[in-house]
Design a protein around this motif. Sequence first.
Motif, short mmCIF file in Angstrom:
data_model
loop_
_atom_site.label_atom_id
_atom_site.label_comp_id
_atom_site.label_asym_id
_atom_site.label_seq_id
_atom_site.Cartn_x
_atom_site.Cartn_y
_atom_site.Cartn_z
N GLY A 126 0.80 -1.21 0.00
CA GLY A 126 0.00 0.00 0.00
C GLY A 126 0.84 1.27 0.00
O GLY A 126 0.35 2.35 -0.34
N ARG A 127 2.09 1.16 0.38
CA ARG A 127 3.01 2.30 0.38
C ARG A 127 3.69 2.49 -0.98
O ARG A 127 4.30 3.52 -1.23
CB ARG A 127 4.10 2.11 1.44
N MET A 128 3.58 1.48 -1.83
CA MET A 128 4.25 1.52 -3.13
C MET A 128 3.38 2.21 -4.18
O MET A 128 2.19 2.43 -3.96
CB MET A 128 4.58 0.10 -3.59
N SER A 129 3.99 2.49 -5.30
CA SER A 129 3.26 3.06 -6.42
C SER A 129 2.22 2.05 -6.91
O SER A 129 2.48 0.84 -6.95
CB SER A 129 4.20 3.36 -7.58
N ALA A 130 1.08 2.56 -7.29
CA ALA A 130 0.00 1.69 -7.77
C ALA A 130 0.44 0.86 -8.97
O ALA A 130 0.03 -0.29 -9.12
CB ALA A 130 -1.23 2.53 -8.13
N VAL A 131 1.28 1.43 -9.81
CA VAL A 131 1.72 0.71 -11.01
C VAL A 131 2.43 -0.59 -10.64
O VAL A 131 2.35 -1.57 -11.37
CB VAL A 131 2.61 1.62 -11.90
N TYR A 132 3.09 -0.63 -9.48
CA TYR A 132 3.79 -1.83 -9.05
C TYR A 132 2.90 -2.77 -8.24
O TYR A 132 3.02 -3.98 -8.33
CB TYR A 132 5.01 -1.49 -8.19
N SER A 133 2.03 -2.20 -7.43
CA SER A 133 1.36 -3.02 -6.42
C SER A 133 -0.10 -3.37 -6.70
O SER A 133 -0.61 -4.34 -6.16
CB SER A 133 1.46 -2.33 -5.06
N ARG A 134 -0.77 -2.59 -7.51
CA ARG A 134 -2.21 -2.79 -7.69
C ARG A 134 -2.57 -4.22 -8.12
O ARG A 134 -3.42 -4.86 -7.53
CB ARG A 134 -2.79 -1.79 -8.69
N SER A 135 -1.91 -4.76 -9.12
CA SER A 135 -2.27 -6.09 -9.61
C SER A 135 -1.98 -7.17 -8.57
O SER A 135 -2.75 -8.12 -8.43
CB SER A 135 -1.56 -6.41 -10.92
N VAL A 136 -0.90 -7.00 -7.82
CA VAL A 136 -0.56 -7.97 -6.77
C VAL A 136 -1.63 -7.93 -5.67
O VAL A 136 -2.08 -8.98 -5.20
CB VAL A 136 0.85 -7.68 -6.19
N LEU A 137 -2.02 -6.73 -5.29
CA LEU A 137 -3.05 -6.60 -4.26
C LEU A 137 -4.40 -7.13 -4.74
O LEU A 137 -5.09 -7.84 -4.01
CB LEU A 137 -3.18 -5.14 -3.82
N LYS A 138 -4.77 -6.81 -5.98
CA LYS A 138 -6.05 -7.29 -6.50
C LYS A 138 -6.13 -8.81 -6.50
O LYS A 138 -7.18 -9.38 -6.22
CB LYS A 138 -6.30 -6.75 -7.92
N ALA A 139 -5.03 -9.46 -6.76
CA ALA A 139 -5.01 -10.93 -6.75
C ALA A 139 -5.29 -11.48 -5.35
O ALA A 139 -5.76 -12.60 -5.20
CB ALA A 139 -3.66 -11.44 -7.26
N MET A 140 -5.03 -10.68 -4.33
CA MET A 140 -5.25 -11.12 -2.95
C MET A 140 -6.69 -10.88 -2.47
O MET A 140 -7.04 -11.28 -1.37
CB MET A 140 -4.28 -10.40 -2.01
N LEU A 141 -7.51 -10.23 -3.30
CA LEU A 141 -8.90 -9.96 -2.91
C LEU A 141 -9.71 -11.24 -2.71
O LEU A 141 -10.75 -11.22 -2.05
CB LEU A 141 -9.59 -9.07 -3.94
N GLN A 142 -9.24 -12.34 -3.27
CA GLN A 142 -9.95 -13.61 -3.15
C GLN A 142 -9.36 -14.50 -2.06
O GLN A 142 -9.73 -15.67 -1.95
CB GLN A 142 -9.92 -14.36 -4.50
N HIS A 143 -8.48 -13.95 -1.24
CA HIS A 143 -7.85 -14.75 -0.19
C HIS A 143 -8.92 -15.30 0.75
O HIS A 143 -9.94 -14.66 1.00
CB HIS A 143 -6.84 -13.91 0.59
N GLU A 144 -8.68 -16.47 1.28
CA GLU A 144 -9.66 -17.14 2.16
C GLU A 144 -9.85 -16.42 3.49
O GLU A 144 -10.91 -16.54 4.11
CB GLU A 144 -9.23 -18.58 2.40
N ASP A 145 -8.87 -15.66 3.93
CA ASP A 145 -8.93 -15.00 5.23
C ASP A 145 -9.59 -13.62 5.13
O ASP A 145 -9.13 -12.76 4.36
CB ASP A 145 -7.51 -14.87 5.79
N LEU A 146 -10.63 -13.41 5.90
CA LEU A 146 -11.38 -12.15 5.88
C LEU A 146 -10.50 -10.97 6.27
O LEU A 146 -10.57 -9.91 5.64
CB LEU A 146 -12.59 -12.24 6.81
N VAL A 147 -9.68 -11.11 7.27
CA VAL A 147 -8.81 -10.02 7.72
C VAL A 147 -7.85 -9.62 6.60
O VAL A 147 -7.61 -8.44 6.37
CB VAL A 147 -8.05 -10.43 9.00
N THR A 148 -7.34 -10.60 5.90
CA THR A 148 -6.44 -10.34 4.78
C THR A 148 -7.19 -9.58 3.68
O THR A 148 -6.69 -8.59 3.14
CB THR A 148 -5.85 -11.66 4.24
N ARG A 149 -8.40 -10.04 3.35
CA ARG A 149 -9.18 -9.36 2.30
C ARG A 149 -9.48 -7.91 2.69
O ARG A 149 -9.41 -7.01 1.85
CB ARG A 149 -10.48 -10.12 2.02
N ARG A 150 -9.80 -7.67 3.95
CA ARG A 150 -10.08 -6.30 4.40
C ARG A 150 -8.84 -5.42 4.29
O ARG A 150 -8.91 -4.27 3.87
CB ARG A 150 -10.59 -6.30 5.84
N ALA A 151 -7.69 -5.97 4.68
CA ALA A 151 -6.44 -5.21 4.58
C ALA A 151 -6.13 -4.88 3.13
O ALA A 151 -5.67 -3.76 2.83
CB ALA A 151 -5.30 -5.99 5.23
#
Length: 161
Positions: A126-151
């Motif tokens: 979240g501290r990085m530029s969106a160009v580097y991190s957005r796709s990596v973060l979006k892939a984590m939206l389906q994580h099984e852990d609710l706390v992880t998805r919220r973060a």
Amino acid sequence: MTSPLDELQRFQQDADVDALLAHAAAAGQDVEEIRAAIASLEPIFTALAYGEHPNFALLDRTALQSHASGTAHVARAMVESDRADLKSAGFQVIGLLDDPRLMGVLVKALHSQVTWLRLSAIEALGRMSAVYSRSVLKAMLQHEDLVTRRAVTEALAGLST
């Protein structure tokens, strides 16, 4: 006589920056670059020495990036520590450094079974530029852990466009 590995381990156990400098010197690395990076990270090491949570807003991102190779060296040594506070701070430094070559360190932590490691890596992304991190973060939206998805949702909301 201590070995370079002993010095690195002393840094990773005690956050002893002199040990990290000794390790760098023994390994033939650019000690002045690493010393400059450590100086830029001084607020972090001071907070850790007092058992406090570091205030990453006190860091000068431009200063960190002006000594990028030294900062990356220090951050890698931090994340390889067994100390949770030092490891987590290292992730945040990687995020502030905003270097795509260090993404692998954060991606590896995202796949950890340990929740706090995932959350710390997400915060760093979240501290990085969106160009580097957005796709990596979006892939984590389906994580099984609710706390992880919220973060992840919070980190994505905080990214600049």
